[in-house]
Design a protein around this motif. Sequence first.
Motif, PDB file in Angstrom:
ATOM      1  N   ASP A  14      12.637 -72.219  59.944  1.00  0.00           N
ATOM      2  CA  ASP A  14      13.260 -71.294  60.700  1.00  0.00           C
ATOM      3  C   ASP A  14      12.384 -70.127  60.787  1.00  0.00           C
ATOM      4  O   ASP A  14      11.392 -69.334  59.505  1.00  0.00           O
ATOM      5  CB  ASP A  14      14.216 -70.539  59.598  1.00  0.00           C
ATOM      6  CG  ASP A  14      15.031 -69.907  60.255  1.00  0.00           C
ATOM      7  OD1 ASP A  14      15.548 -68.988  61.254  1.00  0.00           O
ATOM      8  OD2 ASP A  14      15.494 -68.470  58.923  1.00  0.00           O
ATOM      9  N   GLY A  39      12.852 -72.295  67.631  1.00  0.00           N
ATOM     10  CA  GLY A  39      14.094 -72.575  67.024  1.00  0.00           C
ATOM     11  C   GLY A  39      14.770 -72.699  68.401  1.00  0.00           C
ATOM     12  O   GLY A  39      14.190 -73.225  69.532  1.00  0.00           O
ATOM     13  N   ASP A  90      21.308 -73.411  66.540  1.00  0.00           N
ATOM     14  CA  ASP A  90      20.230 -72.782  67.095  1.00  0.00           C
ATOM     15  C   ASP A  90      20.716 -70.975  67.048  1.00  0.00           C
ATOM     16  O   ASP A  90      21.937 -70.299  66.978  1.00  0.00           O
ATOM     17  CB  ASP A  90      20.796 -72.807  69.086  1.00  0.00           C
ATOM     18  CG  ASP A  90      20.689 -71.463  69.932  1.00  0.00           C
ATOM     19  OD1 ASP A  90      19.755 -71.188  69.511  1.00  0.00           O
ATOM     20  OD2 ASP A  90      21.148 -71.458  70.385  1.00  0.00           O
ATOM     21  N   THR A 128      17.475 -71.476  61.566  1.00  0.00           N
ATOM     22  CA  THR A 128      17.601 -72.507  62.198  1.00  0.00           C
ATOM     23  C   THR A 128      17.735 -73.730  61.054  1.00  0.00           C
ATOM     24  O   THR A 128      16.741 -73.501  59.641  1.00  0.00           O
ATOM     25  CB  THR A 128      16.074 -72.792  63.252  1.00  0.00           C
ATOM     26  OG1 THR A 128      16.276 -72.328  63.778  1.00  0.00           O
ATOM     27  CG2 THR A 128      15.687 -74.384  63.230  1.00  0.00           C
TER      28      THR A 128
END
Length: 351
Positions: free
Chosen positions: A51, A61, A332, A341
């Motif tokens: 993330d 991402g 997403d 993410t």
Amino acid sequence: MSLRTLLASLTAGLAAATTILAAAGPVHADSPREHACSSSVSITGYSDALDKTTYENTFVGNFSGLAVDHDGSLLAVSDRSSLFTLDRRTLRPKGVLPLATETGAALDSEALVVDRDGTRLITSETEPTVRRYDRRGRILGSLPVPGALKVAPAGRATGNQTFEGLTLLPGGRTLLASMEGSLSGDTAGIVRFQTWQRHGGGRDFGLSAQYGYRADTGLGVVEVAGLPGGRLLVLERGFTAGVGNTVRLYAADPRRATDTSGVDVLTGQDGDGVRLVRKTLLADLVDCPSLGATAKQPQPNPLLDNIEGMAVTGADAVGLGRGRLKVLLVSDDNQNAVQTTRFYSLRVRVA
């Protein structure tokens, strides 16, 4: 095709790919019963390791699709024209390729399949298209698309509501793409699944049957995955501001559905002569244990986010979990500060 045959068709490296979450962030690997989302689905772990990270000056991402490569590596396609190769154990990126159209323009890349020759089939929902790329990201061609499925004014589709899912059915002869939303003129909630078929040992696909599928109210189809015997896993998702995401996993069977390639309007009403794809709810992911996950915006379960990608990575062949598919999901994050993410590891039993 039996489950044993499906496993044999996966590459030798695929088993290693199922250990992806073992070293990639918070993992909770207790018994499936303790982590049950339903009688058919359990969650064994999740990871936020990627993330808001970058790799080779590329944002990691916006993931919309997953696939397992022939060497067991995980491929993740970003809808910002990038294809990542991820380490099968840590999820850490080990390669990234830019994707483009024939003219060099960016594409809204949404789903991918690794074909039996190792080339990548990748959808774009802009037109929509299914393009073929080599391992270096060079475009090799594209598949035909029915006129009605093209975005208006060329066709009857709505922008950002087209080829969100893609799967190659076991055996490698049938490719299926799922529309996220309905065509203009079709009843709201009924989406079309388009297939392509190839014959003999060639690589080319030709247009084949099309099917109607009824998504739940307010949800769209964001991914599909082929199962033995021609069935599918179908991932439906929706979002309500101030409430969060709804994500449901279905088993679907198109084998007795009507070929709708010649049907202009799908009403979904009894008596119209069209049999839609049958589906069975496997789990509403709001019912999964949260496993200590946190959310950056309101969610009915803090584990949930904008889940959009899915891949079957193997199966439990022995022990108490025998017959359960190993399924990996990814969200997403839209490169948005209030989204994450997140990878999810599931065990799924399809009767």
